[in-house]
Design a protein around this motif. Structure first.
Motif, PDB file in Angstrom:
ATOM      1  N   ILE A  53       0.910  -1.162  -0.031  1.00 47.96           N
ATOM      2  CA  ILE A  53       0.035   0.094  -0.125  1.00 47.96           C
ATOM      3  C   ILE A  53       0.712   1.226   0.075  1.00 47.96           C
ATOM      4  O   ILE A  53       0.498   2.218  -0.752  1.00 47.96           O
ATOM      5  N   VAL A  54       1.900   1.331   0.716  1.00 44.71           N
ATOM      6  CA  VAL A  54       2.717   2.535   0.791  1.00 44.71           C
ATOM      7  C   VAL A  54       3.525   2.849  -0.436  1.00 44.71           C
ATOM      8  O   VAL A  54       3.570   3.907  -0.931  1.00 44.71           O
ATOM      9  N   ALA A  55       3.892   1.508  -1.096  1.00 45.18           N
ATOM     10  CA  ALA A  55       4.631   1.589  -2.196  1.00 45.18           C
ATOM     11  C   ALA A  55       3.924   2.045  -3.471  1.00 45.18           C
ATOM     12  O   ALA A  55       4.111   2.699  -4.450  1.00 45.18           O
ATOM     13  N   SER A  56       2.475   1.872  -3.277  1.00 44.20           N
ATOM     14  CA  SER A  56       1.573   2.224  -4.242  1.00 44.20           C
ATOM     15  C   SER A  56       0.727   3.540  -4.376  1.00 44.20           C
ATOM     16  O   SER A  56       0.264   4.221  -5.279  1.00 44.20           O
ATOM     17  N   ILE A  57       1.231   4.406  -3.151  1.00 42.74           N
ATOM     18  CA  ILE A  57       0.497   5.489  -2.930  1.00 42.74           C
ATOM     19  C   ILE A  57       1.307   6.592  -3.830  1.00 42.74           C
ATOM     20  O   ILE A  57       0.612   7.340  -4.661  1.00 42.74           O
ATOM     21  N   PRO A  58       2.605   6.860  -4.234  1.00 45.56           N
ATOM     22  CA  PRO A  58       3.061   7.788  -4.986  1.00 45.56           C
ATOM     23  C   PRO A  58       2.737   7.817  -6.456  1.00 45.56           C
ATOM     24  O   PRO A  58       2.275   8.666  -7.201  1.00 45.56           O
ATOM     25  N   PRO A  59       2.627   6.381  -7.133  1.00 45.38           N
ATOM     26  CA  PRO A  59       2.140   6.226  -8.512  1.00 45.38           C
ATOM     27  C   PRO A  59       0.680   6.544  -8.513  1.00 45.38           C
ATOM     28  O   PRO A  59       0.301   7.285  -9.700  1.00 45.38           O
ATOM     29  N   LEU A  61      -1.121   8.687  -6.587  1.00 54.21           N
ATOM     30  CA  LEU A  61      -1.047  10.190  -6.769  1.00 54.21           C
ATOM     31  C   LEU A  61      -0.520  10.857  -7.850  1.00 54.21           C
ATOM     32  O   LEU A  61      -1.357  11.900  -8.483  1.00 54.21           O
ATOM     33  N   LYS A  62       0.244  10.328  -8.696  1.00 53.59           N
ATOM     34  CA  LYS A  62       0.763  11.103  -9.907  1.00 53.59           C
ATOM     35  C   LYS A  62      -0.583  10.719 -10.838  1.00 53.59           C
ATOM     36  O   LYS A  62      -0.573  11.452 -11.762  1.00 53.59           O
ATOM     37  N   LEU A  63      -0.949   9.452 -10.768  1.00 47.93           N
ATOM     38  CA  LEU A  63      -2.162   8.913 -11.892  1.00 47.93           C
ATOM     39  C   LEU A  63      -3.215   9.988 -11.814  1.00 47.93           C
ATOM     40  O   LEU A  63      -3.816  10.214 -12.635  1.00 47.93           O
ATOM     41  N   TYR A  64      -3.923  10.140 -10.546  1.00 54.50           N
ATOM     42  CA  TYR A  64      -5.101  10.546 -10.005  1.00 54.50           C
ATOM     43  C   TYR A  64      -5.060  11.911  -9.599  1.00 54.50           C
ATOM     44  O   TYR A  64      -6.141  12.559  -9.442  1.00 54.50           O
ATOM     45  N   GLY A  65      -3.877  12.314  -9.084  1.00 56.46           N
ATOM     46  CA  GLY A  65      -3.651  13.542  -8.222  1.00 56.46           C
ATOM     47  C   GLY A  65      -3.513  14.867  -9.266  1.00 56.46           C
ATOM     48  O   GLY A  65      -3.297  14.559 -10.260  1.00 56.46           O
ATOM     49  N   LYS A  66      -3.702  15.943  -8.879  1.00 53.40           N
ATOM     50  CA  LYS A  66      -3.660  17.111  -9.753  1.00 53.40           C
ATOM     51  C   LYS A  66      -2.017  17.525  -9.333  1.00 53.40           C
ATOM     52  O   LYS A  66      -1.764  18.597 -10.070  1.00 53.40           O
TER      53      LYS A  66
END
Length: 68
Positions: A53-59, A61-66
């Motif tokens: 879960i921790v490793a998947s957060i940055p990608p 955020l880049k995919l869905y975040g602004k």
């Protein structure tokens, strides 16, 4: 910065199955490490879930975040 430009150009040439083969090779290397270093597989299951879960957060955020 030339290395990352070269890397971006190379990645754009990949097809979907090339990415899948890279994932498969990463899984094989991790299994090999776990075979020769048993400490990697001695943790409780929830540690692996937490790491995933921790490793998947940055990608994500880049995919869905602004931002970024």
């Amino acid at each position: 910065m030339k290395f990352f430009d070269w890397l971006d150009k190379g990645v754009k040439k990949f097809n979907w199955y090339d990415i899948s083969l890279i994932k498969l090779s990463a899984i094989a290397i991790v299994l090999l490490l776990a075979k020769y270093w048993p400490v990697l597989i001695s943790f409780e299951w929830y540690w692996y879930v937490l790491i995933g879960i921790v490793a998947s957060i940055p990608p994500l955020l880049k995919l869905y975040g602004k931002c970024c």
